[in-house]
Design an enzyme around this catalytic site. Sequence first.
Site, PDB file in Angstrom:
ATOM      1  N   TYR A 120       5.076 -15.106  44.585  1.00 22.97           N
ATOM      2  CA  TYR A 120       4.984 -13.723  45.078  1.00 22.97           C
ATOM      3  C   TYR A 120       6.285 -13.333  45.801  1.00 22.97           C
ATOM      4  CZ  TYR A 120       2.394  -9.502  46.308  1.00 22.97           C
ATOM      5  OH  TYR A 120       1.962  -8.201  46.402  1.00 22.97           O
TER       6      TYR A 120
ATOM      7  N   VAL B 170       9.188   7.750  43.967  1.00 25.64           N
ATOM      8  CA  VAL B 170       9.412   7.494  45.395  1.00 25.64           C
ATOM      9  C   VAL B 170      10.792   6.898  45.690  1.00 25.64           C
ATOM     10  CG1 VAL B 170       6.951   7.292  45.955  1.00 25.64           C
ATOM     11  CG2 VAL B 170       8.257   5.224  45.364  1.00 25.64           C
TER      12      VAL B 170
ATOM     13  N   ILE C 246      -5.475  -0.090  40.380  1.00 23.36           N
ATOM     14  CA  ILE C 246      -6.305  -0.028  41.584  1.00 23.36           C
ATOM     15  C   ILE C 246      -6.533   1.444  41.948  1.00 23.36           C
ATOM     16  CG2 ILE C 246      -6.238  -0.474  44.073  1.00 23.36           C
ATOM     17  CD1 ILE C 246      -5.072  -3.240  43.410  1.00 23.36           C
TER      18      ILE C 246
ATOM     19  N   LYS D 113       5.652  -6.691  51.312  1.00 22.97           N
ATOM     20  CA  LYS D 113       4.312  -6.365  51.821  1.00 22.97           C
ATOM     21  C   LYS D 113       4.232  -6.603  53.338  1.00 22.97           C
ATOM     22  CE  LYS D 113       2.115  -5.093  48.011  1.00 22.97           C
ATOM     23  NZ  LYS D 113       1.989  -3.648  47.727  1.00 22.97           N
TER      24      LYS D 113
ATOM     25  N   GLY E   1      -0.178   6.577  42.116  1.00 15.28           N
ATOM     26  CA  GLY E   1      -0.117   5.236  41.525  1.00 15.28           C
ATOM     27  C   GLY E   1      -1.151   4.901  40.467  1.00 15.28           C
TER      28      GLY E   1
ATOM     29  N   THR F 216      -3.914  -6.173  36.666  1.00 22.86           N
ATOM     30  CA  THR F 216      -3.360  -4.830  36.415  1.00 22.86           C
ATOM     31  C   THR F 216      -1.980  -4.993  35.777  1.00 22.86           C
ATOM     32  OG1 THR F 216      -2.212  -4.724  38.531  1.00 22.86           O
ATOM     33  CG2 THR F 216      -4.487  -3.897  38.501  1.00 22.86           C
TER      34      THR F 216
HETATM   35  P1  NDP Z   1      -0.341  -0.659  38.551  1.00 26.44           P
HETATM   36  O1  NDP Z   1       0.777  -1.180  37.707  1.00 26.44           O
HETATM   37  O2  NDP Z   1      -1.530  -0.137  37.868  1.00 26.44           O
HETATM   38  O3  NDP Z   1       0.196   0.427  39.582  1.00 26.44           O
HETATM   39  C1  NDP Z   1       1.480   0.391  40.142  1.00 26.44           C
HETATM   40  C2  NDP Z   1       1.927   1.813  40.303  1.00 26.44           C
HETATM   41  O4  NDP Z   1       3.177   1.871  41.007  1.00 26.44           O
HETATM   42  C3  NDP Z   1       2.129   2.549  38.977  1.00 26.44           C
HETATM   43  O5  NDP Z   1       1.300   3.670  38.922  1.00 26.44           O
HETATM   44  C4  NDP Z   1       3.600   2.957  39.016  1.00 26.44           C
HETATM   45  O6  NDP Z   1       3.836   4.246  38.457  1.00 26.44           O
HETATM   46  C5  NDP Z   1       3.850   3.015  40.506  1.00 26.44           C
HETATM   47  N1  NDP Z   1       5.286   3.016  40.806  1.00 26.44           N
HETATM   48  C6  NDP Z   1       6.182   2.001  40.655  1.00 26.44           C
HETATM   49  N2  NDP Z   1       7.416   2.430  40.985  1.00 26.44           N
HETATM   50  C7  NDP Z   1       7.294   3.732  41.372  1.00 26.44           C
HETATM   51  C8  NDP Z   1       8.214   4.720  41.819  1.00 26.44           C
HETATM   52  N3  NDP Z   1       9.521   4.474  41.949  1.00 26.44           N
HETATM   53  N4  NDP Z   1       7.737   5.960  42.121  1.00 26.44           N
HETATM   54  C9  NDP Z   1       6.427   6.233  41.989  1.00 26.44           C
HETATM   55  N5  NDP Z   1       5.501   5.346  41.554  1.00 26.44           N
HETATM   56  C10 NDP Z   1       5.940   4.114  41.245  1.00 26.44           C
HETATM   57  O7  NDP Z   1      -0.746  -1.920  39.492  1.00 26.44           O
HETATM   58  P2  NDP Z   1      -1.756  -2.099  40.725  1.00 26.44           P
HETATM   59  O8  NDP Z   1      -2.863  -1.153  40.637  1.00 26.44           O
HETATM   60  O9  NDP Z   1      -2.010  -3.545  40.778  1.00 26.44           O
HETATM   61  O10 NDP Z   1      -0.830  -1.736  41.977  1.00 26.44           O
HETATM   62  C11 NDP Z   1      -1.165  -0.797  42.986  1.00 26.44           C
HETATM   63  C12 NDP Z   1      -0.874  -1.371  44.363  1.00 26.44           C
HETATM   64  O11 NDP Z   1      -1.810  -2.402  44.651  1.00 26.44           O
HETATM   65  C13 NDP Z   1       0.510  -1.993  44.528  1.00 26.44           C
HETATM   66  O12 NDP Z   1       1.014  -1.689  45.806  1.00 26.44           O
HETATM   67  C14 NDP Z   1       0.198  -3.482  44.442  1.00 26.44           C
HETATM   68  O13 NDP Z   1       1.174  -4.269  45.072  1.00 26.44           O
HETATM   69  C15 NDP Z   1      -1.116  -3.507  45.182  1.00 26.44           C
HETATM   70  N6  NDP Z   1      -1.916  -4.717  45.043  1.00 26.44           N
HETATM   71  C16 NDP Z   1      -2.215  -5.206  43.792  1.00 26.44           C
HETATM   72  C17 NDP Z   1      -2.965  -6.347  43.664  1.00 26.44           C
HETATM   73  C18 NDP Z   1      -3.290  -6.890  42.312  1.00 26.44           C
HETATM   74  O14 NDP Z   1      -3.657  -8.068  42.215  1.00 26.44           O
HETATM   75  N7  NDP Z   1      -3.210  -6.122  41.256  1.00 26.44           N
HETATM   76  C19 NDP Z   1      -3.479  -7.085  44.841  1.00 26.44           C
HETATM   77  C20 NDP Z   1      -3.150  -6.459  46.099  1.00 26.44           C
HETATM   78  C21 NDP Z   1      -2.371  -5.339  46.177  1.00 26.44           C
HETATM   79  P3  NDP Z   1       4.445   4.385  36.968  1.00 26.44           P
HETATM   80  O15 NDP Z   1       3.499   3.604  36.081  1.00 26.44           O
HETATM   81  O16 NDP Z   1       4.388   5.857  36.716  1.00 26.44           O
HETATM   82  O17 NDP Z   1       5.797   3.806  37.000  1.00 26.44           O
END
Ligand code: NDP
Length: 257
Positions: A158, A68, A21, A165, A14, A196
């Site tokens: 959300y 995934v 993150i 979640k 991710g 992000t």
């Molecule tokens: P990012 O957009 O940086 O990361 C999200 C990631 O999900 C990307 O790397 C993306 O990969 C991946 N992804 C989405 N769909 C798929 C898929 N089908 N197969 C594989 N990978 C996939 O955002 P965040 O860092 O914010 O998100 C990371 C996690 O943290 C998430 O679960 C989010 O819900 C959680 N979170 C975020 C918060 C926030 O405020 N930002 C707060 C609390 C939790 P690709 O780019 O290659 O598609």
Amino acid sequence: MSGLLQGKNIVIMGVANERSIAWGITKSLHNAGANLIFTNRQERSYNKLLKLLEKNEIEAKLVVNCDVASDESIALAFDKIKEDVGVIHGVVHAIAFANRDELKGEYADTSREGFLLSQEISAYSLVAVTKAAKELMTEGGSIVTQTYLGAERVIPNYNVMGVAKASLEASVRYLAEDVGKYGIRVNAISAGPIRTLAAKGVSGFNEKMGVVEEKAPLRRNVDQDQVGDATMFFISDLSRGVTGEVLHVDSGFNIIG
Ligand code: NDP
């Protein structure tokens, strides 16, 4: 903390860019001495990751594609990890997705398709990944996912992701019970809002950050590095007595009524 993860092979899923993150987590795990394996879905993320690794002088053990949404893709990715790396000791799952138009307005308007998609990518993926990863965790291991307060409470906009979640957090508990007998732990970090790419999709995101600054006991927002260090704790043996847990890394916001 250097050396805590020396010799440990950890899969990070991710990293999309340097705001991810998962990138904060990468830095913490690297500083603790872990060998890192990365998976990403889009080519754009792959290219960004390679640049970030180079810039920060981090050498990946392997970078492999994994969508995934596909069982086949997950199987291929973990087969490749098995072939190239062998045993793994941890997985960081930092993946979620929902349609942007379902992250505003009323939850009651969620489409069947949108509901299923967010569940599939954001919650079921942890189940599928745990199933694949446990085969490679022959020395025990630790799996850590990323959740948000919207699982526990109604947070405006959300919506469908909050319900995904909630499903993810329940999965953490059921999976922890399943794999505990193999010496594998499963935990979640519940981070406060962090700017992000994924967060951009949620309407009113700036307001959420403002409320944390005003009301959280620490009166400030958290960042990727703080989540990284907490994830490092879960991946390492420091947390060897903890499984099935959701740890809030949110400046204490969740305790305020
Ligand atoms: P990012 O957009 O940086 O990361 C999200 C990631 O999900 C990307 O790397 C993306 O990969 C991946 N992804 C989405 N769909 C798929 C898929 N089908 N197969 C594989 N990978 C996939 O955002 P965040 O860092 O914010 O998100 C990371 C996690 O943290 C998430 O679960 C989010 O819900 C959680 N979170 C975020 C918060 C926030 O405020 N930002 C707060 C609390 C939790 P690709 O780019 O290659 O598609």
